[in-house]
Design a protein around this motif. Structure first.
Motif, PDB file in Angstrom:
ATOM      1  N   SER A  93       0.833  -1.197   0.000  1.00 22.99           N
ATOM      2  CA  SER A  93       0.000   0.000   0.000  1.00 22.99           C
ATOM      3  C   SER A  93       0.872   1.252   0.000  1.00 22.99           C
ATOM      4  CB  SER A  93      -0.909   0.004   1.234  1.00 22.99           C
ATOM      5  OG  SER A  93      -0.132   0.000   2.419  1.00 22.99           O
ATOM      6  N   SER A  94       0.321   2.326  -0.555  1.00 21.52           N
ATOM      7  CA  SER A  94       1.047   3.587  -0.592  1.00 21.52           C
ATOM      8  C   SER A  94       1.020   4.244   0.770  1.00 21.52           C
ATOM      9  CB  SER A  94       0.421   4.519  -1.633  1.00 21.52           C
ATOM     10  OG  SER A  94       0.517   3.962  -2.920  1.00 21.52           O
TER      11      SER A  94
ATOM     12  N   SER B 242       0.598   7.083   3.618  1.00 24.06           N
ATOM     13  CA  SER B 242      -0.282   8.248   3.752  1.00 24.06           C
ATOM     14  C   SER B 242       0.474   9.316   4.530  1.00 24.06           C
ATOM     15  CB  SER B 242      -1.570   7.867   4.485  1.00 24.06           C
ATOM     16  OG  SER B 242      -1.287   7.352   5.777  1.00 24.06           O
ATOM     17  N   TYR B 243       0.279  10.547   4.145  1.00 22.09           N
ATOM     18  CA  TYR B 243       1.018  11.645   4.757  1.00 22.09           C
ATOM     19  C   TYR B 243       0.043  12.688   5.294  1.00 22.09           C
ATOM     20  CZ  TYR B 243       4.962   9.731   2.103  1.00 22.09           C
ATOM     21  OH  TYR B 243       5.916   8.906   1.580  1.00 22.09           O
TER      22      TYR B 243
ATOM     23  N   GLY C  26       6.130   5.855  -3.505  1.00 20.16           N
ATOM     24  CA  GLY C  26       5.252   6.718  -2.722  1.00 20.16           C
ATOM     25  C   GLY C  26       5.450   8.196  -2.953  1.00 20.16           C
TER      26      GLY C  26
ATOM     27  N   LYS D 280       4.351  10.159  -5.416  1.00 17.74           N
ATOM     28  CA  LYS D 280       3.158  10.878  -5.850  1.00 17.74           C
ATOM     29  C   LYS D 280       2.359  11.362  -4.649  1.00 17.74           C
ATOM     30  CE  LYS D 280      -1.030  10.391  -8.675  1.00 17.74           C
ATOM     31  NZ  LYS D 280      -1.821   9.484  -9.546  1.00 17.74           N
ATOM     32  N   GLU D 281       2.212  10.497  -3.649  1.00 13.98           N
ATOM     33  CA  GLU D 281       1.471  10.873  -2.451  1.00 13.98           C
ATOM     34  C   GLU D 281       2.217  11.934  -1.651  1.00 13.98           C
ATOM     35  OE1 GLU D 281       0.297   6.972  -3.947  1.00 13.98           O
ATOM     36  OE2 GLU D 281       2.246   7.775  -3.326  1.00 13.98           O
TER      37      GLU D 281
ATOM     38  N   SER E 278       1.973  15.310  -3.377  1.00 15.74           N
ATOM     39  CA  SER E 278       0.644  15.881  -3.156  1.00 15.74           C
ATOM     40  C   SER E 278       0.552  16.517  -1.772  1.00 15.74           C
ATOM     41  CB  SER E 278      -0.422  14.790  -3.312  1.00 15.74           C
ATOM     42  OG  SER E 278      -1.711  15.298  -3.037  1.00 15.74           O
ATOM     43  N   ALA E 279       1.123  15.840  -0.775  1.00 13.24           N
ATOM     44  CA  ALA E 279       1.104  16.383   0.582  1.00 13.24           C
ATOM     45  C   ALA E 279       1.943  17.653   0.681  1.00 13.24           C
ATOM     46  CB  ALA E 279       1.604  15.334   1.569  1.00 13.24           C
TER      47      ALA E 279
END
Length: 316
Positions: A2-3, A5-6, A40, A42-43, A46-47
């Motif tokens: 899983s990617s 989360s931030y 990870g 990309k996530e 985005s953060a």
């Protein structure tokens, strides 16, 4: 897998200061490497964009942002997310006019499997985001062969943007650079250090020609110096002609790091890779007033393998 989360908010160890001054500079290596080199991102990117937007909503956003490893379209997206009106990117390709810049023996030792000899496959990853108009831009990419290891896959170098900062009376030159890594290059330390020393000399020469001696300059980036003696010696001679000053060291010595960011700021100085240097001009002086770390490393889910820090300057 899983990617990750931030969280877009700062953790409890750092607090946002009041409104940013007219000349606040963020330098941040965002580790924007493409998949499958990094996972990870990309996530994380985005953060980062959401955090820049959150800072703007509090009027705490840095007025100018220097990004390293913002490959591809990342800088444009972060500029849009963070509300920056002006975005310029660094070199797109390494030049090939100088076939053996470090000499024949160095060129003969190139290892294709370590990323050498194939030319730059991605851009420099350098970018400058600004709230203020950018008057002029100059770029310099290290030529093919003036690099070591996997660093050769990117068109690393320097970008200079002259920015119309309110109250300055003249454009201020903002410089962003990324120099050859050591361990991450995955070649011998001696080879990485030879490329590094060549790049430092090339940056010094480029800036001496691009920047008149009376120009006010702020120079940030990932210098990748560390505590390696040969690298420290390479940058011992100022990269900026004249009285070059380390902004974060200066603010730490004055005790003007925002509460909650002091430990991170000390670690940045000790690590000796990410810097914001400056030099005043003939008609305007620059004085570092305050520093803080909106993108810390000491969190459960850091957004990069570097901390991103801000220095607020006043104009004299």
């Amino acid at each position: 897998m899983s990617s990750p989360s931030y969280d877009i908010e700062l953790d409890h160890s750092a607090t946002w200061p009041g409104p940013a001054g007219p000349l606040s500079i963020l330098s941040y290596n965002i580790k924007g490497l493409p998949w499958p080199i990094a996972f990870g991102r990309k996530e994380a990117n985005s953060a980062i964009g959401q955090r820049l937007a959150a800072m703007r909503s509090s009027n705490a956003q840095p007025r100018i942002v220097l990004l390293q490893e913002a490959f591809g379209d990342i800088a444009n997206k972060l500029g849009k997310d963070g509300g920056y009106r002006f975005v310029v990117n660094g070199p797109q390709f390494a030049s090939s006019h100088e076939a053996q810049p470090l000499g024949r023996s160095f060129a003969k030792g190139a290892q294709w499997i370590k990323g050498e000899g194939a030319g730059s496959l991605i851009d420099s990853g350098l970018a400058i985001l600004s709230d203020y108009p950018i008057i002029k831009v100059e770029r310099y990419a290290f030529p093919e062969g003036a690099c070591a290891g996997y660093d050769c896959l990117a068109a690393k170098g320097v970008i200079v943007a002259w920015i119309d900062v309110p109250g300055a009376g003249e454009p201020i030159a903002i410089v962003n650079a990324h120099l050859n890594s050591r361990g991450a290059a995955h070649v011998t330390s001696e080879r990485a250090d030879r490329a590094y020393s060549w790049q430092v000399a090339a940056v010094r020469e480029f800036l001496s020609k691009a920047l008149p001696n009376d120009t006010p300059v702020i120079f940030g980036g990932d210098f990748n110096t560390g505590d390696v003696s040969i690298r420290v010696a390479s940058v011992a001679q100022p990269l900026l002609h004249g009285a070059q000053v380390d902004g974060l060291r200066t603010v730490l010595a004055k005790g003007n790091v925002v509460s909650g960011s002091q430990d991170e700021a000390r670690r940045i100085v000790v690590r000796n890779k990410d810097k914001i240097l400056f030099r005043g001009g003939r008609r305007v002086g620059l004085l570092p007033e305050r520093a803080w770390v909106p993108f810390p490393l000491a969190t459960q889910e850091p957004l990069s393998d570097h901390a991103g820090f801000v220095i607020d300057f006043s104009l004299e």
